[in-house]
Structures are given as structure tokens and as C-alpha cells.
Design an enzyme around this catalytic site. Structure first.
Site, PDB file in Angstrom:
ATOM      1  N   LYS B  95       0.833  -1.205   0.000  1.00  0.00           N
ATOM      2  CA  LYS B  95       0.000   0.000   0.000  1.00  0.00           C
ATOM      3  C   LYS B  95       0.870   1.259   0.000  1.00  0.00           C
ATOM      4  O   LYS B  95       0.551   2.255  -0.664  1.00  0.00           O
ATOM      5  CB  LYS B  95      -0.872  -0.056   1.251  1.00  0.00           C
ATOM      6  CG  LYS B  95      -1.969   0.961   1.331  1.00  0.00           C
ATOM      7  CD  LYS B  95      -2.893   0.601   2.494  1.00  0.00           C
ATOM      8  CE  LYS B  95      -3.308   1.836   3.277  1.00  0.00           C
ATOM      9  NZ  LYS B  95      -4.067   1.489   4.494  1.00  0.00           N
ATOM     10  N   LYS B 144      22.895 -13.297 -31.326  1.00  0.00           N
ATOM     11  CA  LYS B 144      22.634 -12.062 -32.065  1.00  0.00           C
ATOM     12  C   LYS B 144      21.164 -11.946 -32.430  1.00  0.00           C
ATOM     13  O   LYS B 144      20.509 -10.961 -32.142  1.00  0.00           O
ATOM     14  CB  LYS B 144      23.473 -12.056 -33.340  1.00  0.00           C
ATOM     15  CG  LYS B 144      23.216 -10.881 -34.286  1.00  0.00           C
ATOM     16  CD  LYS B 144      23.968 -11.109 -35.601  1.00  0.00           C
ATOM     17  CE  LYS B 144      23.514 -10.193 -36.717  1.00  0.00           C
ATOM     18  NZ  LYS B 144      23.802  -8.790 -36.481  1.00  0.00           N
ATOM     19  N   LYS B 170      24.343 -17.014 -23.487  1.00  0.00           N
ATOM     20  CA  LYS B 170      22.955 -17.017 -23.018  1.00  0.00           C
ATOM     21  C   LYS B 170      21.990 -16.780 -24.174  1.00  0.00           C
ATOM     22  O   LYS B 170      22.287 -16.078 -25.138  1.00  0.00           O
ATOM     23  CB  LYS B 170      22.744 -15.976 -21.918  1.00  0.00           C
ATOM     24  CG  LYS B 170      22.723 -14.528 -22.361  1.00  0.00           C
ATOM     25  CD  LYS B 170      22.114 -13.649 -21.273  1.00  0.00           C
ATOM     26  CE  LYS B 170      21.655 -12.310 -21.812  1.00  0.00           C
ATOM     27  NZ  LYS B 170      20.556 -12.390 -22.798  1.00  0.00           N
ATOM     28  N   GLU B 173      16.533 -13.033 -24.048  1.00  0.00           N
ATOM     29  CA  GLU B 173      15.415 -13.145 -23.094  1.00  0.00           C
ATOM     30  C   GLU B 173      14.065 -13.142 -23.796  1.00  0.00           C
ATOM     31  O   GLU B 173      13.057 -13.473 -23.185  1.00  0.00           O
ATOM     32  CB  GLU B 173      15.479 -12.030 -22.050  1.00  0.00           C
ATOM     33  CG  GLU B 173      14.923 -10.672 -22.470  1.00  0.00           C
ATOM     34  CD  GLU B 173      15.876  -9.874 -23.359  1.00  0.00           C
ATOM     35  OE1 GLU B 173      16.982 -10.386 -23.666  1.00  0.00           O
ATOM     36  OE2 GLU B 173      15.516  -8.756 -23.760  1.00  0.00           O
ATOM     37  N   HIS B 261      17.645 -12.145 -15.623  1.00  0.00           N
ATOM     38  CA  HIS B 261      17.569 -11.057 -16.609  1.00  0.00           C
ATOM     39  C   HIS B 261      16.758  -9.902 -16.023  1.00  0.00           C
ATOM     40  O   HIS B 261      15.767 -10.142 -15.354  1.00  0.00           O
ATOM     41  CB  HIS B 261      16.927 -11.558 -17.907  1.00  0.00           C
ATOM     42  CG  HIS B 261      17.152 -10.610 -19.041  1.00  0.00           C
ATOM     43  ND1 HIS B 261      16.410  -9.469 -19.210  1.00  0.00           N
ATOM     44  CD2 HIS B 261      18.075 -10.610 -20.027  1.00  0.00           C
ATOM     45  CE1 HIS B 261      16.859  -8.811 -20.273  1.00  0.00           C
ATOM     46  NE2 HIS B 261      17.869  -9.483 -20.787  1.00  0.00           N
TER      47      HIS B 261
HETATM   48 MG   LIG Z   1      18.359  -9.378 -25.158  1.00  0.00          MG
HETATM   49 MG   LIG Z   2      -5.123  -2.861   3.558  1.00  0.00          MG
END
Ligand SMILES: [Mg+2]
Ligand SMILES: [Mg+2]
Lengths: 408, 408
Positions: B95, B144, B170, B173, B261
Site C-alpha cells: 500500500k 545475435k 545465453k 530473453e 535477466h
Molecule cells: Mg536481449
Molecule cells: Mg489494507
């Protein structure tokens, strides 16, 4: 470009100098095939279906530093990502979120993408059907204090709130698994109070139990709560990601409405330059993912969202052209009975009047607080002023004596 | 106040007029027991253990509108929330995130809270042990272009990157489950290339497969990838929430390093007024949750994070006093071989030099690109200038001819 196979995202991008059209092309290429102009023609033919498209670039020129921006809409080929919200968000606002002053201000997923999401099981209409209430805004009450309270205390709090005639009661979002009020025992205690109140008032109630814990235990916890009698769930969606909500909502065994709490939303929506706008975050995405109700800061309290943004959230929940059922808007914080005419004027009839302090702070206690809200709603429905209606309705009279009536 | 039973959060709160001490007390009470001064003494005695505490309020006064702020540290009793990151974040910034111009700038969970998190299985040191590389920064290469590429193409891309002698490769993503390169087949193709490259170079490699899909399928997908030979996972943590990472990292069957990532991180950290600071988001929380490596925008590329913030992320990953293993920092974007002396100067030896365009854009191709990075690292380690070392190392020479050498 076939709208059924591209999902769109619109960004507001601030930059004092950038060539916005070039920027848009860079996004469309960079977040899809990676490079384009240097591709051989044969590769282009093969990659065309994967290439993002610039739909529109609407520049707002300004010489004042910091005020020049453009709204840019990009269409991403559905073929590039799977049918889940993380895949769409990572595509459309993953790396791009870190690329300067840029905010995700709208999304328009394709019909094909949207078809993967059953959405809210009940939605606004289904919630009304569960309650048998079709002719007035619903009234929700929130526990006043839950931390450190034992089961007997929670039961009594539940009962007192319920006796005033509210439709919905929700846990506080900060009530987690704990020794004093573990999930199943808490549900049993509150459901006991719910049954007692229903006997007394003749009115149906839904209790939204806070669903918490480790991600991979959420389904089990939800089912345990339902097994124990919970007929609603509260869920801190943003702490777990939209997909967790989507999968909970899609599970046939989770057969109760889910109320999405906006905890952590302020980390996303308030900046003009960064993040995700409230109508996307708390409106479209919550509805697509399957929230039956979505809570968001009201324009009336101390936790403030501007009214225009509030109404845009409401419109996303109720009116946006999506295949998912409409979700019930729940503007929250700072609500007292004297605000009911304004809420109903601002939001229309499809709204939950959600009160915490406005119920518990009533001079006659929470049951009188609930009554005051129901009376305020009845007054507006019957076309009477609160002041006039209060002359013959003591709980409402006490409420407006304490909090006043706010008409704008 | 026992530090072992309170978890702290620090906020930067901008307000031109607020009484910051009053505000701090409001947070400490409002996010825990709800109300305090009006409680009867007996209730106070019982609720004391649940009451949040104001640790410090450091005001930065200013008469310039918008520039007055305070850094406020609140201690939340651990007894109030369960031992998971969603519970802590919803308590400390649920909150509250929506309550004006407020940003979460530090966290200090209690020893007790932290003890629930095994953290990275490998960490920076364990990653080095897996690779058998202890005396230099690691080099990572990124595909790439992956979208629309078939398995043969991905295999060939993998092989060419690997032949130059990088340590880590890697996925992008934004590569999700798709018909052209479904998870298991993709892993098999890339692992085939990995083995071939290891034969050729005599050097060990780790391949971070992008772990995607519905939340409740993540563990299965991770295990399928590992079964198929993946010896690393890439994970878009912020799209799923920190708890998903924590549970993946804690699963003994997910026996490979996880690279986090930062997709979507730009929705949280760049605003001075809202969100969660990068050292918390991409540093402490990633490490506590169990990322063995954490990627974040480098200070060198177009996707920019200021250097001070970069170094604060690095310090959170490596040096913050946490029981979890140190996680490897991976500053990303805009990296070419001519930056290696600067990276090693800025970050020290415990860093991953992570390159995309800097490998693939090399005039001699990606294998030469990988070699150029390794040569740049070797030059710095041996105390030679890149220019001097390049005289006898052609790939490095070509790289610095193209991209230059940046020393500040
Ligand atoms: Mg990327
Ligand atoms: Mg509350």
C-alpha cells in the site's frame, strides 16, 4: 498486417531531441528480429512475419526541456511469443523499459493472444449473481486491524462488519500465514461468523481470504481455503506476476471470485516517465488475467490517483473491448458514507463501495457503519439527498454528522 | 529492538511540507498494527511485539519546490509476515508504494528472515569452480538474433560464438517456446554445439537457456531443459516475481546456475520519486532470491544506468553483508573489447564481460569477436595496454580499430 496475429503496445516516450520515427522503427526491429536493413533479401522474406511494425507515431513537440514526447504504437507478431502475460510483457516492455524515459501506456493484445485467457470466472455480473444483488452498487468492508489478532477477535470483527449488511468482506492484504490465525482456521472462524450474520440479516456475503505464501503453493493454499469454506480470494497479484493470477483464475477447482489487490502498484504507475500506466496495470491486465474485482486507489482519499486515471481504470475493467468478462472496479481508500453520491456519480452503478475506516470508525460501531453505507446507497438509488434520507435513518445521520457529505 | 526479529526498509520520501517524523510514525503503525495511540493499555502490551518501529528519519530540507525529502527507515516485526519475498514486499511496499512520492531505496531483512533463503546454489565463486576459471573476469556472449531462426541456425550461431573462447553463452530473453526452436530441441542443438566447441577449444562453457512459460510449469520446464543438457538457466525474474526465482533456486533438482535477466526493471528503478532502487531490485533481492548472476544495464551503452548506481548494484551482489553467496554482476549493453580495461577498473575482477554486438559485429566474425574479448582481458591481466597487446593479437587489433578504446 492482420490484427489477429499482432499484439500492440503503446508507449509514451519523452526525449528532447530524438527522431521519434527512427526510434519507433528501432523498437519494432530491435525487439523482434534484431536487425533488418542489413539482412539479405531471402532472409527478409523469411523474417517478414517476425518483424515488428510501427503502427503510429504521434509527436507532441515542445521546446521546453523535458516536455517533448511522442506516443508510439508498435505491433508485435504473435508468432514471436507464447500465450502468457510474462512473454508478452517481456517482449513489449522488457529491455525497452530500461531505454530512457519511456512508459507503457496502453496494450491491445490480439484476439488470438486473448483467446488463451479465460479471464474472470464470474466478473462483475457473476459476482452480482452470486450475491443476488443487481440493482445497486455493492458494499465491501475491510478488517480494521488483523495483525496480532486471534481467531476469536477476527471472528467478532467479521461478525460486526457483516451485521450492517455489507455484501463483501475482505482480509487485509498484509495478513499472512501466522500462528495466531493460520489460513484454514481463519477461514473457518470467519465463515462461522458469515453464516451467523447471514442468518441475522438474510443477506448473502462473500469473504475474500488473503491468498499468500510461496508461489508454487498458491493453488494448494487456494484450494485449502475453499475447502474450509472461503467463497472468495484476495490476491496480491503484482507480488507474484500476472501469470500466477491467470493460472489461478483458469483452474476449475478455484471456483470462487478473486479480488486483485494493488499492493506494489505504486512502484509502477505514478511516474509520468517510467513504468506502466494504471489503466493497463490495474485495468486491462487484471481483467485479462482473471480478476473478478480490481482494487485501486480512489480519487477521494489520502492515497490518491487522479480522477481521470481512476475512470480510465474503471473503463478498462468494464468497457474495454476484450473477450474476458467485465471485472468489478473497487476504488479504495478514504471512503465514507457521505461520498456515496459522488462515487455513484463518478463511477456509475457498476462499482464496489469499499470502506475500512468508514465502517469501523462509525460512532455506532461497525454494524452501524455498514448500515450507514447501505442507507447512503439506498438514498441515491431512490433519488433522495443523503441529508433528507438521514432524517429517518440514524446510522446514516451519525455518519454524515461525523464525516460530512462531499459532492465534488 | 532485536535486530534478529525486525526487517528494515528505507524509503526516500519527497514532500514539500510534510512532518517527516509524523509520516514515519504513520508508516510504522499503519503498516503493522493499524492504530496505536487509541489502543487500551492492555491491548498495547499485547500488540507491542507487532508494532513497527521508526529507526531513523534523515530530512534533506529545501525551499525549492519538489526537492525536499527524507530518508526514512522503518523496522517491521518479522512476526507479522511469512518467510517469503512477496510477504515482505507487500508489508513494506505494498500500500505504501501508492502513498505519494515514495521510493524503496534499501532493505535490510533480519537474519531470521534471511535464513529462510538458501540463495544462489553456486554464486560467483561456484560459477568459477564450474568453469575452472579463477584468475580473470568471465566473458559472456549473447545470441545475435534468435526470433525466426531454426535449430540449425541457432546451433551454428552457438558454435561460432563458442569457438572464440567465451565462458558463458545465453539465450535472448525474448526467445519463448515456439515451433521453430522448442525448449528441449533447442537445448539439444546448442549443447551439441557446446560439446563440439569444448572439443575444439579445450575450454568449458555454460549455456543459459531461457526459462519461460506459465508460472506453474516453470519447475517442469527447468527440469526438462536440464535433462536435455542445459547447464544454466536464464530467467526473467521480474515478470514472475522474486518468489518464483527463490523456489527455483531452492529446488535441489534444479542443479544449474541461474542468470537473472532484468527485463521490466526499467518499470521500477529509474524514477527518483517512485519504484524500487536498482541496488535493491537487481542487487539484494536477486541475490537473496538465489540468482547466481544478475544482469543490469551497464554505464557504457545506450541503455544507461548511472555509474554510481551500477556500482551500488555490484556491491549489493558481491559485498552486502548477507548470508547468501555472492552473485556475479553482469553489466550489459554496449560492451566492446575496447571497454574491457574500463570495466575491470570500474568493477574489479569479479565481473562478467557480457557482449552481444561486440562479439557478433567483429569484422572477423563471432569467433574472432570472442577471441578479441579474451585477448582484451588477457592484456589487462598482464598489465599491458590494449594497443600494445593488439600488435601481436589480430582479433583484438581489428576490434579496437573498429570500436576504439575507451578509458573513461
Ligand atoms: Mg536481449
Ligand atoms: Mg489494507
Amino acid at each position: 498486417m492482420n490484427n489477429n496475429s499482432y499484439s500492440k503496445a503503446t508507449y509514451r516516450l519523452y526525449d528532447d531531441k530524438a527522431d521519434f520515427h527512427k526510434k519507433a522503427t528501432g523498437i519494432a526491429v530491435g525487439l523482434t528480429v534484431g536487425s533488418w536493413t542489413d539482412l539479405p533479401e531471402a532472409a527478409k522474406a523469411q523474417m517478414q512475419q517476425h518483424l515488428g511494425q510501427v503502427v503510429s507515431v504521434s509527436a507532441h513537440e515542445s521546446d521546453i526541456p523535458g516536455e517533448r514526447y511522442a506516443d508510439i504504437t508498435i505491433a508485435y507478431p504473435d508468432v514471436n511469443f507464447s500465450r502468457d502475460i510474462p512473454a508478452f510483457l517481456v517482449t513489449a516492455f522488457g529491455k525497452l523499459s530500461m531505454d530512457g524515459r519511456i512508459k507503457l501506456i496502453d496494450i491491445e493484445p490480439s484476439a488470438d493472444f486473448l483467446s488463451a485467457f479465460p479471464g474472470p470466472k464470474f466478473g462483475a455480473q457473476g459476482l452480482r449473481d452470486l450475491l443476488g444483488v443487481h440493482d445497486r452498487p455493492l458494499v465491501m468492508s475491510i478488517f480494521k486491524s488483523v495483525i496480532g489478532q486471534d481467531l476469536a477477535n477476527l471472528r467478532e470483527q467479521f461478525l460486526q462488519q457483516a451485521l450492517g449488511g455489507v455484501d463483501l468482506i475482505k482480509d487485509d492484504e498484509i495478513l499472512f500465514e501466522n500462528p495466531l490465525s493460520p489460513l484454514v482456521k481463519r477461514v473457518e472462524a470467519c465463515v462461522g461468523a458469515m453464516k451467523e450474520a447471514e442468518q441475522a440479516t438474510g443477506q448473502k456475503l462473500i469473504y475474500f481470504t488473503n491468498l499468500t505464501g510461496p508461489t508454487f503453493s498458491l493453488k494448494d493454499n487456494a484450494k485449502r481455503a475453499i475447502q474450509a469454506g472461503a467463497n472468495g480470494l484476495l490476491f496480491n497479484v503484482l507480488a507474484y506476476g500476472f501469470d500466477a493470477l491467470a493460472e489461478l483464475a483458469a483452474d476449475p477447482d478455484i471456483s470462487v471470485p478473486i479480488a486483485a489487490h494493488p499492493a506494489m502498484a505504486g512502484a509502477f504507475y505514478p511516474s509520468p516517465h517510467y513504468g506502466i500506466s494504471a489503466p493497463v496495470l490495474l485495468g486491462k491486465l487484471m481483467r485479462i488475467a482473471g480478476a473478478d474485482l480490481s482494487l485501486f486507489p480512489s480519487p477521494y482519499g489520502s492515497v490518491v490517483m487522479p480522477k481521470a486515471e481512476n475512470l480510465a481504470v474503471k473503463e478498462a475493467l468494464l468497457d474495454a473491448p476484450l473477450p474476458q468478462k467485465a471485472a468489478m472496479p473497487v476504488p479504495s481508500a478514504g471512503i465514507h458514507p457521505g461520498l456515496v453520491p459522488l462515487i455513484m456519480n463518478d463511477f456509475g452503478p457498476e462499482v464496489v463501495v469499499n470502506a475500512g475506516g468508514g465502517v469501523h470508525g462509525h460512532p455506532g460501531g461497525p454494524a452501524a457503519g455498514g448500515q450507514a453505507f447501505r442507507q447512503a446507497v439506498d438514498a441515491v438509488i431512490s433519488g433522495q439527498s443523503l441529508e433528507h434520507y438521514a432524517q429517518s435513518h440514524e446510522p446514516l445521520r451519525q455518519a454524515i454528522e461525523l464525516w460530512g457529505v462531499r459532492t465534488s
